[in-house]
Enzyme design. Sequence first.
Site, PDB file in Angstrom:
ATOM      1  N   ARG A  42      -0.749   0.651  -6.549  1.00  0.00           N
ATOM      2  CA  ARG A  42      -0.137  -0.202  -7.566  1.00  0.00           C
ATOM      3  C   ARG A  42      -0.741   0.095  -8.936  1.00  0.00           C
ATOM      4  O   ARG A  42      -0.042   0.208  -9.950  1.00  0.00           O
ATOM      5  CB  ARG A  42      -0.342  -1.687  -7.222  1.00  0.00           C
ATOM      6  CG  ARG A  42       0.421  -2.211  -6.016  1.00  0.00           C
ATOM      7  CD  ARG A  42       1.920  -2.217  -6.248  1.00  0.00           C
ATOM      8  NE  ARG A  42       2.290  -2.965  -7.434  1.00  0.00           N
ATOM      9  CZ  ARG A  42       2.444  -4.291  -7.500  1.00  0.00           C
ATOM     10  NH1 ARG A  42       2.250  -5.027  -6.418  1.00  0.00           N
ATOM     11  NH2 ARG A  42       2.816  -4.882  -8.623  1.00  0.00           N
ATOM     12  N   ASP A 100       7.531  -7.038   5.127  1.00  0.00           N
ATOM     13  CA  ASP A 100       7.090  -8.019   4.137  1.00  0.00           C
ATOM     14  C   ASP A 100       7.093  -9.380   4.816  1.00  0.00           C
ATOM     15  O   ASP A 100       7.599  -9.533   5.935  1.00  0.00           O
ATOM     16  CB  ASP A 100       8.049  -7.995   2.931  1.00  0.00           C
ATOM     17  CG  ASP A 100       7.556  -8.805   1.749  1.00  0.00           C
ATOM     18  OD1 ASP A 100       6.387  -9.252   1.753  1.00  0.00           O
ATOM     19  OD2 ASP A 100       8.346  -9.022   0.801  1.00  0.00           O
ATOM     20  N   GLN A 125       6.265  -2.405  -7.377  1.00  0.00           N
ATOM     21  CA  GLN A 125       5.789  -2.254  -6.009  1.00  0.00           C
ATOM     22  C   GLN A 125       6.323  -0.975  -5.394  1.00  0.00           C
ATOM     23  O   GLN A 125       5.594  -0.212  -4.755  1.00  0.00           O
ATOM     24  CB  GLN A 125       6.205  -3.458  -5.162  1.00  0.00           C
ATOM     25  CG  GLN A 125       5.872  -3.340  -3.686  1.00  0.00           C
ATOM     26  CD  GLN A 125       4.381  -3.305  -3.428  1.00  0.00           C
ATOM     27  OE1 GLN A 125       3.665  -4.206  -3.834  1.00  0.00           O
ATOM     28  NE2 GLN A 125       3.907  -2.254  -2.766  1.00  0.00           N
TER      29      GLN A 125
END
Length: 306
Positions: free
Chosen positions: A291, A223, A132
């Site tokens: 990604r 997050d 990530q």
Amino acid sequence: MEALKGRDLLGLADLSTDEIQELLQIAAQLKAGQLKLRCNKVLGLLFSKASTRTRVSFSVAMYQLGGQVIDLNPNVTQVGRGEPVVDTARVLDRYLDILAIRTFDQKELETFAQYAQIPIINALTDLEHPCQVLADLLTIQECFGSLAGMTLTYLGDGNNVAHSLMLGCALVGMNVRVATPPAYKPNRNIVEKAQQIAGGKTEVLLTDDPVMAAKGANVIYTDVWASMGQEASADTRIPVFQPYQVNEQLLMSADAEVIVLHCLPAHRGEEITDEVMEGPRSRIWDQAENRMHAQKALLVSLLGAD
């Protein structure tokens, strides 16, 4: 990148500064179509945790390189029936060229690496999420042209993403500030490792003050407040984490050209508002796309190009 061929990526500190920079360069060239690489190998995905971006991005990356992917769902393999990790590792080592593992315990990943000779990739554990952060660094580099001297502020839970961000930022010469509630600080060993890597040349700061952490930041990152496996505590976490929400008011404390990142999935209205997520500062969708490009660069570096 011959230096990485045959190696494992269990955590971001497995890479040197030069190796990260070269991975990002390869990823950028692959994304721009300036570099055409082939890698006719077989990637195994052994995921004990749910996944959208990691599963799809690894699969597409390997297919675009000319390789194949086998999804080793624990529910339909002997792993789900309790076969010892050491046995599974030695068997998969004879079938696959490389294995990406998404699981809970970092020690399980390390056991695979001990008993398998093929490269093992950490596709997420409770301790780290290195793939990530490679994509995150690629996104930041795309936006600002360089990484050294930039300041990233992470707000929320001191989780695996926070851990890999601290290590990654320290390795590339970025300042990193992690703002969490006092009871949700990141792992002390990871903090100390990041500070050791930074060596006083860049800032690795922990605080419980989100506004102070955001002041002048080039990147604001968040997050979910309850990671996979922590769903039972989600409701009790919300009031504790509310001051750490990424919203328009918080962005006023950051640099005028600040960008916003989120590793997804997002709980809109909790850790980030719709207004910010869909606003002009958001680079979340570029981040998600990256990604694939970062992992393609990693795969071809660990396996070698045909």
